[in-house]
Design a protein around this motif. Structure first.
Motif, PDB file in Angstrom:
ATOM      1  N   THR A 153       0.836  -1.198   0.000  1.00  0.00           N
ATOM      2  CA  THR A 153       0.000   0.000   0.000  1.00  0.00           C
ATOM      3  C   THR A 153       0.872   1.250   0.000  1.00  0.00           C
ATOM      4  N   THR A 154       1.899   1.223   0.845  1.00  0.00           N
ATOM      5  CA  THR A 154       2.748   2.405   0.943  1.00  0.00           C
ATOM      6  C   THR A 154       3.509   2.632  -0.358  1.00  0.00           C
ATOM      7  N   LEU A 155       3.959   1.550  -0.982  1.00  0.00           N
ATOM      8  CA  LEU A 155       4.676   1.678  -2.253  1.00  0.00           C
ATOM      9  C   LEU A 155       3.774   2.320  -3.306  1.00  0.00           C
ATOM     10  N   ILE A 156       2.538   1.826  -3.404  1.00  0.00           N
ATOM     11  CA  ILE A 156       1.634   2.363  -4.423  1.00  0.00           C
ATOM     12  C   ILE A 156       1.323   3.830  -4.135  1.00  0.00           C
ATOM     13  N   ARG A 157       1.120   4.146  -2.852  1.00  0.00           N
ATOM     14  CA  ARG A 157       0.845   5.540  -2.508  1.00  0.00           C
ATOM     15  C   ARG A 157       2.057   6.427  -2.836  1.00  0.00           C
ATOM     16  N   ALA A 158       3.249   5.854  -2.654  1.00  0.00           N
ATOM     17  CA  ALA A 158       4.454   6.624  -2.980  1.00  0.00           C
ATOM     18  C   ALA A 158       4.519   6.878  -4.483  1.00  0.00           C
ATOM     19  N   LEU A 159       4.193   5.847  -5.271  1.00  0.00           N
ATOM     20  CA  LEU A 159       4.243   6.001  -6.721  1.00  0.00           C
ATOM     21  C   LEU A 159       3.247   7.066  -7.198  1.00  0.00           C
ATOM     22  N   TYR A 160       2.094   7.145  -6.509  1.00  0.00           N
ATOM     23  CA  TYR A 160       1.095   8.146  -6.873  1.00  0.00           C
ATOM     24  C   TYR A 160       1.325   9.473  -6.151  1.00  0.00           C
ATOM     25  N   SER A 161       2.370   9.547  -5.340  1.00  0.00           N
ATOM     26  CA  SER A 161       2.677  10.715  -4.505  1.00  0.00           C
ATOM     27  C   SER A 161       1.478  11.142  -3.662  1.00  0.00           C
ATOM     28  N   TYR A 162       0.819  10.162  -3.061  1.00  0.00           N
ATOM     29  CA  TYR A 162      -0.330  10.499  -2.219  1.00  0.00           C
ATOM     30  C   TYR A 162       0.162  11.006  -0.879  1.00  0.00           C
ATOM     31  N   ASP A 163      -0.635  11.890  -0.289  1.00  0.00           N
ATOM     32  CA  ASP A 163      -0.329  12.396   1.029  1.00  0.00           C
ATOM     33  C   ASP A 163      -1.510  12.138   1.934  1.00  0.00           C
ATOM     34  N   PRO A 164      -1.400  11.576   3.124  1.00  0.00           N
ATOM     35  CA  PRO A 164      -0.147  11.086   3.708  1.00  0.00           C
ATOM     36  C   PRO A 164       0.297   9.768   3.076  1.00  0.00           C
ATOM     37  N   LEU A 165       1.587   9.543   3.137  1.00  0.00           N
ATOM     38  CA  LEU A 165       2.145   8.350   2.513  1.00  0.00           C
ATOM     39  C   LEU A 165       1.634   7.094   3.199  1.00  0.00           C
ATOM     40  N   ILE A 166       1.602   7.148   4.540  1.00  0.00           N
ATOM     41  CA  ILE A 166       1.134   5.983   5.296  1.00  0.00           C
ATOM     42  C   ILE A 166      -0.277   6.253   5.777  1.00  0.00           C
ATOM     43  N   ASP A 167      -1.240   5.524   5.221  1.00  0.00           N
ATOM     44  CA  ASP A 167      -2.646   5.768   5.526  1.00  0.00           C
ATOM     45  C   ASP A 167      -3.215   4.528   6.202  1.00  0.00           C
ATOM     46  N   GLY A 168      -3.584   4.682   7.470  1.00  0.00           N
ATOM     47  CA  GLY A 168      -4.050   3.536   8.263  1.00  0.00           C
ATOM     48  C   GLY A 168      -5.238   2.819   7.641  1.00  0.00           C
ATOM     49  N   TYR A 169      -6.241   3.574   7.141  1.00  0.00           N
ATOM     50  CA  TYR A 169      -7.431   2.958   6.567  1.00  0.00           C
ATOM     51  C   TYR A 169      -7.076   2.123   5.342  1.00  0.00           C
ATOM     52  N   ALA A 170      -6.255   2.715   4.454  1.00  0.00           N
ATOM     53  CA  ALA A 170      -5.899   2.015   3.214  1.00  0.00           C
ATOM     54  C   ALA A 170      -5.171   0.721   3.549  1.00  0.00           C
ATOM     55  N   ILE A 171      -4.213   0.815   4.490  1.00  0.00           N
ATOM     56  CA  ILE A 171      -3.435  -0.376   4.844  1.00  0.00           C
ATOM     57  C   ILE A 171      -4.355  -1.436   5.451  1.00  0.00           C
ATOM     58  N   THR A 172      -5.274  -1.004   6.322  1.00  0.00           N
ATOM     59  CA  THR A 172      -6.162  -1.972   6.966  1.00  0.00           C
ATOM     60  C   THR A 172      -7.009  -2.702   5.936  1.00  0.00           C
ATOM     61  N   VAL A 173      -7.571  -1.959   4.984  1.00  0.00           N
ATOM     62  CA  VAL A 173      -8.437  -2.611   3.990  1.00  0.00           C
ATOM     63  C   VAL A 173      -7.636  -3.604   3.154  1.00  0.00           C
ATOM     64  N   VAL A 174      -6.449  -3.201   2.701  1.00  0.00           N
ATOM     65  CA  VAL A 174      -5.628  -4.115   1.897  1.00  0.00           C
ATOM     66  C   VAL A 174      -5.233  -5.331   2.738  1.00  0.00           C
ATOM     67  N   ALA A 175      -4.911  -5.072   4.020  1.00  0.00           N
ATOM     68  CA  ALA A 175      -4.499  -6.189   4.873  1.00  0.00           C
ATOM     69  C   ALA A 175      -5.664  -7.133   5.145  1.00  0.00           C
ATOM     70  N   MET A 176      -6.893  -6.601   5.238  1.00  0.00           N
ATOM     71  CA  MET A 176      -8.044  -7.480   5.464  1.00  0.00           C
ATOM     72  C   MET A 176      -8.252  -8.410   4.278  1.00  0.00           C
ATOM     73  N   LEU A 177      -7.897  -7.934   3.089  1.00  0.00           N
ATOM     74  CA  LEU A 177      -8.013  -8.793   1.913  1.00  0.00           C
ATOM     75  C   LEU A 177      -6.837  -9.760   1.811  1.00  0.00           C
ATOM     76  N   GLY A 178      -5.633  -9.252   2.117  1.00  0.00           N
ATOM     77  CA  GLY A 178      -4.433 -10.040   1.864  1.00  0.00           C
ATOM     78  C   GLY A 178      -4.020 -10.956   3.000  1.00  0.00           C
ATOM     79  N   ALA A 179      -4.059 -10.434   4.239  1.00  0.00           N
ATOM     80  CA  ALA A 179      -3.529 -11.210   5.365  1.00  0.00           C
ATOM     81  C   ALA A 179      -4.227 -12.557   5.557  1.00  0.00           C
ATOM     82  N   PRO A 180      -5.573 -12.647   5.334  1.00  0.00           N
ATOM     83  CA  PRO A 180      -6.200 -13.966   5.487  1.00  0.00           C
ATOM     84  C   PRO A 180      -5.584 -15.039   4.599  1.00  0.00           C
ATOM     85  N   PHE A 181      -5.145 -14.674   3.399  1.00  0.00           N
ATOM     86  CA  PHE A 181      -4.521 -15.679   2.535  1.00  0.00           C
ATOM     87  C   PHE A 181      -3.199 -16.153   3.131  1.00  0.00           C
TER      88      PHE A 181
END
Lengths: 234, 631
Positions: B28-56
């Motif tokens: 998530t942080t890498l993609i946000r960095a590539l898009y130059s999103y601010d803030p770089l580290i976004d708790g909500y975005a990471i949580t949603v991606v982790a809810m999809l990915g971590a179960p696997f």
């Protein structure tokens, strides 16, 4: 068994018709729907009684008694005539009910010759009402006033999420959906104050989204409207 | 420690879950960095991606994918390794296991865990509703409670518990050594705790748990706090589990029936699960789609349901109900199967009109897809579609009626053994009839226009899902308890459980019809003064109903630990699962059975369903033994 069933059905139907199920009946549409409900009670009670009586009789008459632990019932696999009957009979009842319900739907949806339009807009967590005026600014309120005996078409909109505009005393409801304008019509038959309830979960304030619909006599409504127009103009 | 982290199991699962969260954080942080999103580290975005990915990562760590990865990598696999069959201690139920009997028990216990949690939430809901105004919880918590209550009981109790019971008995009933895909079966099970954990964790999310009902209508859900995503993503895992299990059942039923087990000799439970599985594989992808739409709207601003940007709000409801109406049959048809088994055995008579029973199941499957918009009579959809939907909805009463009348005729002139499974089956028969009748009333458009979104609906769905589905689940659990555990349950406690449940159920949900008709809307934390009397009564009754469940839990736990040993066939039943020991041997049948007659030939002197004189050794699934099946 038949006697028990007939008596139980008669009592059930009498009870079902005697109980006052609904809140105040305040529109012509409410009358139609309440009558449909009574018909459904009359059709439903015997079906339920039939199932209960057969189960009850089976429990009393055919229960396993001491000494019958190894006994089996007769190996009956089916009976075509019986199966045709219990397929056809419900089908006939269903067809009758569907045709009747369709008629009721046509009646309550029917557009009368004269109609007044009220635009209802839902938002979290209140309703606003607009009375379009020919050639003038619409009158806007957050209390609903409608004249008795006049068919009213509500045009229902939402500015945020889905709500549902429902006056239980009028019986009809319709979702207020962002992006589309829904509509229904009612003709109030009784003056008085009736609750307006939001019937679609719309967020934290959903249970508080209640207002009042005032049904006024024609004269009082006209007087109210004139006062509103003056207020809007000044 | 290193060895524990390399071997499949909970240590590796924990480590992999952490690894998964770290991976999702990085991604998530890498993609946000590539898009130059601010803030770089976004708790909500990471949580949603982790809810999809971590179960696997968790599932891989636990070992559900090991065999496939070995096979894909060209490494040696161990097809004939049965070390993961059977369970020797309670610990074995917490491991990945490919034995359908172990998985069946895992399913049933896990779903009952979620049933108890969801039921406790119902108690809190009723405590809040005991009086008007705010009692114990605020509006957010209240909306969260009824949303999570419904979601858990639908997606993590009723649907999986039926899959669990069938998982245990269905292969036995058709004379198969296991399910067709045992490893897929294990994966299906382990997705459920993931889904349930996500839904429960939502209470700890900022902004509270998801609170938009189990229907999660857009645009309320697309604009909700983070907890909503735990429903959206949880449903994906529960749905994927359902679909995989349904495929497994279909292949098992079609290809693994014992010699002589033609379709017309299958027990009705097998027919019921065949029909249910057809519904699941066709319908469940639609709920997945509806939730992916919400996910994309919520997380990535897709505007599927944003009217201001050309989105269509009603589309959500159409896609959602195209699954969720068939879902009510997914939650009912397996129960029909269970009741058919029990009524026939306990009345000592063949099922009346066996073929019509099977055909009416298939009729419900087909018709079930043609009625979804009856949930939308007041949604503002095009008006003309309402009447066709009313007609198809009313027609479903006909095959359902055939089933009810055939069960009644099965009872007639039988020798009724009124023990706990039979009492629950008869309770189902009467209560489901009431739910069916209010269902026909709800098909009538003018009635629905008045009662939709009121307590009348709450009463109807509880008569169908509690008086219907849950009564059949209780019946089935008592009926197969001796087979599954090898012990007998306590009959006296069983009967106490039934009567408390039956009375408590009617006193709780019966009056809801009345308050609904009087105009009380559902999903409200607070209500008008006029409904106070009935609501207090309902709350009191619901606590009796809640307490009745404790009797059940006590009976199950105590009997499983120390009940008297069960014989192989305590009910004198003909179906194949009762012809083997209780619990069954590790590969079900020491000799492959040959089916020679119908499953319900009670009262026919000397009738048997299957014979075991063939000395061929039963082979476990996966060993690619194909056996000829005669139609």
């Amino acid at each position: 068994m038949v006697v028990v069933g007939v008596i139980a059905s008669a009592i059930g139907i009498a009870l079902g018709l005697w109980i006052d199920w609904f809140p105040a009946q305040a529109s012509t549409q409410a009358k139609e729907i309440d009558t449909l409900w009574d018909v459904l009670i009359i059709a439903s009670v015997p079906v339920f009684v039939l199932v209960m009586v057969v189960v009850g009789t089976a429990i009393i008459k055919f229960r396993q008694r001491p000494g019958e632990e190894l006994k089996d019932g007769p190996p009956t696999h089916g009976n075509t005539r019986l199966e045709v009957i219990w397929t056809a009979l419900p089908a006939i009842i269903i067809v009758g009910l569907v045709i009747y319900a369709w008629q009721v739907l046509e009646t309550i949806d029917k557009k009368p010759s004269s109609e007044m339009v009220v635009v209802v807009t839902g938002q979290q967590f209140t309703w606003t009402f607009e009375y379009p005026q020919p050639g003038g600014k619409p009158v806007r309120t957050n209390q609903l006033y409608v004249p008795q005996g006049q068919s009213i078409e509500f045009k229902i909109k939402s500015v945020d999420v889905i709500h549902d505009f429902w006056v239980p005393a009028f019986r009809i409801k319709m979702d207020a959906v962002p992006g589309i304008t829904g509509s229904y019509r009612i003709t109030p038959t009784r003056t008085g104050d009736y609750a307006i309830v939001c019937a679609e979960l719309c967020g934290l304030g959903h249970s508080t989204m209640r207002q009042t619909a005032h049904v006024l006599s024609r004269e009082r409504f006209d007087a109210w409207m004139v006062a509103q127009q003056k207020g809007a103009a000044s | 420690m290193a060895a524990k982290l390399r071997a499949p199991g909970w240590y590796r699962a924990g480590a992999f879950t952490l690894l998964g969260i770290a991976f999702c954080f990085g991604l998530t942080t890498l993609i946000r960095a590539l898009y130059s999103y601010d803030p770089l580290i976004d708790g909500y975005a990471i949580t949603v991606v982790a809810m999809l990915g971590a179960p696997f990562f968790f599932l891989v760590g636990l070992g559900t994918f090991d065999y496939w990865f070995y096979w894909a990598a060209g490494r040696p696999t161990r097809a004939e390794d049965h070390s993961s069959h059977g369970a020797k201690s309670w610990r074995d139920y917490f491991k990945v296991n490919t034995d359908h009997k172990v998985i069946g028990i895992q399913y049933v216990c896990t779903s009952f865990f979620f049933m108890l949690v969801g039921g406790a939430m119902a108690m809190l809901i009723r405590a809040e509703l005991a009086a008007p105004g705010a009692q114990f919880v605020n509006a957010q918590t209240y909306n969260g409670l009824f949303s999570v209550h419904a979601s858990l009981l639908i997606f993590l109790f009723i649907i999986p518990v039926f899959a669990g019971l069938a998982n245990y008995v269905l292969p036995l009933m058709i004379g198969a050594p296991d399910m067709a895909f045992p490893r897929l079966n294990a994966l299906s099970f382990w997705m459920l705790p993931v889904a349930g954990t996500l839904m429960l964790l939502s209470f700890f999310a900022p902004g509270g748990s998801f609170a938009t009902g189990w229907t999660a209508y857009a645009p309320l859900s697309t604009d909700a706090p983070l907890g909503q995503m735990m429903f959206t993503i949880g449903v994906q895992f529960a749905g994927a589990s359902s679909i995989a299990t349904a495929l497994n059942f279909l292949v098992t039923i079609i290809t693994m029936r014992a010699p002589g087990m033609s379709f017309w000799r299958m027990p009705l439970l097998v027919w019921a699960n065949f029909s249910t599985s057809l519904l699941v594989v066709i319908a469940t992808p639609f709920v997945a789609a509806s939730q992916f739409f919400v996910l994309l709207d919520w997380a990535l601003g897709f505007n599927f349901f944003n009217a201001a940007r050309g989105g269509d709000v009603l589309m959500y409801q159409h896609v959602f109900w195209f699954y969720s109406h068939p879902a009510v049959y997914i939650m009912m048809l397996p129960g029909f199967g269970i009741v058919s088994e029990i009524l026939s055995v306990k009345a000592r008579k063949p099922i009346f009109g066996y073929r019509m029973m099977a055909f009416s199941l298939l009729a419900i499957v087909v018709l079930g897809f043609s009625v979804w918009a009856h949930h939308m009579f007041v949604s503002g959809m095009q008006a003309w579609i309402r009447v066709p939907m009313m007609i198809t909805t009313a027609i479903i009463a006909i095959p359902t009626g055939i089933k009810i009348f055939s069960w009644l005729a099965t009872l007639w002139r039988g020798v009724l053994k009124l023990d706990t499974p039979m009492l629950f089956a008869l309770g189902f028969l009467t209560m489901f009839t009431l739910g069916g009748i209010s269902g026909v009333m709800l098909a009538m458009i003018p009635v629905t226009i008045y009662v939709s979104d009121t307590y009348f609906i709450v009463a109807h769905i509880h008569y169908v899902l509690f008086g219907g589905s849950l009564f059949t689940i209780f019946a089935g659990v008592y009926y197969w308890f001796p087979k599954m555990t090898g012990r007998m349950y306590d009959e006296r406690l069983g009967k106490i459980h039934f009567w408390l449940t039956f009375v408590g159920f009617n006193l709780t949900f019966g009056p809801m019809h009345v308050v609904g008709l009087q105009g009380m809307p559902r999903r409200v934390a607070d209500y008008a003064e006029q409904f106070a009397g009935w609501n207090l009564f309902i709350s009191m009754a619901s606590f009796v109903l809640g307490a009745s469940t404790l009797v059940f839990v006590w009976n199950m736990v105590a009997s499983w630990r120390a009940g008297p040993k069960a014989s192989s066939n305590p009910w004198r039943a003909l179906t194949l699962e009762w012809q083997v020991s209780s619990p069954p041997p590790i590969f079900n049948f020491d000799a492959v059975p040959t089916v020679v007659g119908g499953p319900y030939e009670y009262g026919v002197p000397g009738a048997v369903h299957g014979i075991f004189n063939s000395p061929v050794e039963a082979k476990p699934a996966g060993s690619l033994v194909t056996r000829p099946t005669k139609e």
